[in-house]
Motif scaffolding. Structure first.
Motif, PDB file in Angstrom:
ATOM      1  N   GLY A   1       4.973   7.157 -13.580  1.00  0.00           N
ATOM      2  CA  GLY A   1       4.390   7.726 -12.119  1.00  0.00           C
ATOM      3  C   GLY A   1       3.741   6.660 -11.235  1.00  0.00           C
ATOM      4  N   TRP A   2       2.947   6.912 -10.368  1.00  0.00           N
ATOM      5  CA  TRP A   2       2.353   6.193  -9.350  1.00  0.00           C
ATOM      6  C   TRP A   2       1.032   5.647  -9.977  1.00  0.00           C
ATOM      7  CZ3 TRP A   2       5.747   5.099  -5.838  1.00  0.00           C
ATOM      8  CH2 TRP A   2       6.735   5.861  -5.384  1.00  0.00           C
ATOM      9  N   GLY A   3       0.500   4.561  -9.315  1.00  0.00           N
ATOM     10  CA  GLY A   3      -0.698   4.033  -9.763  1.00  0.00           C
ATOM     11  C   GLY A   3      -0.817   2.832 -10.817  1.00  0.00           C
TER      12      GLY A   3
ATOM     13  N   SER B   1       0.798  -1.077   0.033  1.00  0.00           N
ATOM     14  CA  SER B   1       0.047  -0.018   0.095  1.00  0.00           C
ATOM     15  C   SER B   1       0.915   1.245  -0.025  1.00  0.00           C
ATOM     16  CB  SER B   1      -0.965   0.287   1.322  1.00  0.00           C
ATOM     17  OG  SER B   1      -0.260   0.280   2.419  1.00  0.00           O
ATOM     18  N   ASN B   2       0.117   2.493  -0.379  1.00  0.00           N
ATOM     19  CA  ASN B   2       1.028   3.689  -0.525  1.00  0.00           C
ATOM     20  C   ASN B   2       0.211   4.738   0.565  1.00  0.00           C
ATOM     21  OD1 ASN B   2       1.662   6.303  -1.314  1.00  0.00           O
ATOM     22  ND2 ASN B   2       2.430   5.266  -3.258  1.00  0.00           N
ATOM     23  N   SER B   3       1.210   4.937   1.468  1.00  0.00           N
ATOM     24  CA  SER B   3       0.566   5.806   2.590  1.00  0.00           C
ATOM     25  C   SER B   3       0.005   7.196   2.007  1.00  0.00           C
ATOM     26  CB  SER B   3       1.495   5.838   3.647  1.00  0.00           C
ATOM     27  OG  SER B   3       2.538   6.499   3.161  1.00  0.00           O
ATOM     28  N   TRP B   4       0.814   7.597   0.945  1.00  0.00           N
ATOM     29  CA  TRP B   4       0.594   8.702   0.392  1.00  0.00           C
ATOM     30  C   TRP B   4      -0.759   8.958  -0.393  1.00  0.00           C
ATOM     31  CZ3 TRP B   4       3.046  13.188   1.573  1.00  0.00           C
ATOM     32  CH2 TRP B   4       4.219  13.233   2.405  1.00  0.00           C
ATOM     33  N   LEU B   5      -0.913   7.737  -1.140  1.00  0.00           N
ATOM     34  CA  LEU B   5      -2.171   7.646  -1.804  1.00  0.00           C
ATOM     35  C   LEU B   5      -3.616   7.789  -0.637  1.00  0.00           C
ATOM     36  CD1 LEU B   5      -1.183   5.419  -4.800  1.00  0.00           C
ATOM     37  CD2 LEU B   5      -1.585   7.984  -4.762  1.00  0.00           C
TER      38      LEU B   5
END
Length: 196
Positions: free
Chosen positions: A143-145, A49-53
């Protein structure tokens, strides 16, 4: 409007940079394997998981609630749906992309997104030509995602080790998870069992 143009230009530049990057040598199609004892069923699970998202999803959710309360209290002339819906949609979309679960079992590879495991994708073991581990960075895939690039489809929630599958149709899918080597080894072993 200017922000959208800048964002589109940055995305296009990232896609071009990924396509122009020199092709890295790909590992042999056989990849790592595991010895699976006869009669045993083996499963590999990984979660990232990504805490920023997660924080971004919470922030946009809070904005949706604020917009809804402001509209219901009569402090704005905007219609309820116009005020709250964009923030609520953004919150759900980001939350759905903030975590990923990967499962390798006899059926093949299952990848589920978000805290509720939906949406999910499945690849049967016989449709996977090979599996390997590859280190990837967000800059390589745009990028992210959930990203589409010259490297194929990548679910990038953190840079580093990714489980990469090469499909029989020539496409590739990668997901950034810990212990990807064990997942790749199990997939290759299961594929070999299905082929024999």
């Amino acid at each position: 409007m200017g922000t959208l143009v800048v964002a589109a230009a940055a995305g296009a530049a990232g896609l071009l940079a990924a396509r122009r990057a020199p092709d890295e040598p790909r590992p042999a199609a056989d990849g790592p394997t595991l010895d699976i004892p006869a009669g045993q069923r083996v499963v590999w699970l990984a979660r990232t998981s990504n805490s920023w998202l997660h924080a971004l999803a919470a922030l946009t959710g809070l904005l949706a609630i604020t917009a809804a309360v402001t509209t219901l209290a009569g402090l704005t002339d905007l219609p309820f749906l116009l005020a709250a819906a964009p923030f609520a949609f953004a919150s759900l979309l980001v939350l759905g992309c903030s975590s990923v679960r990967a499962r390798v079992g006899e059926r093949g590879l299952d990848v589920a997104f978000g805290p509720f495991g939906w949406p999910a994708r499945h690849w049967a073991a016989e449709d996977i030509e090979s599996a390997r581990v590859e280190n990837r960075a967000p800059a390589q895939v745009g990028g992210w995602g959930y990203r589409l690039s010259g490297l194929g489809t990548t679910v990038m929630l953190r840079g580093g080790e990714c489980l990469v599958i090469h499909l029989s149709r020539g496409r590739e899918f990668a997901v950034s998870v810990d212990d990807a080597e064990r997942g790749a080894a199990l997939l290759n072993s299961l594929r070999a069992q299905h082929a024999s």
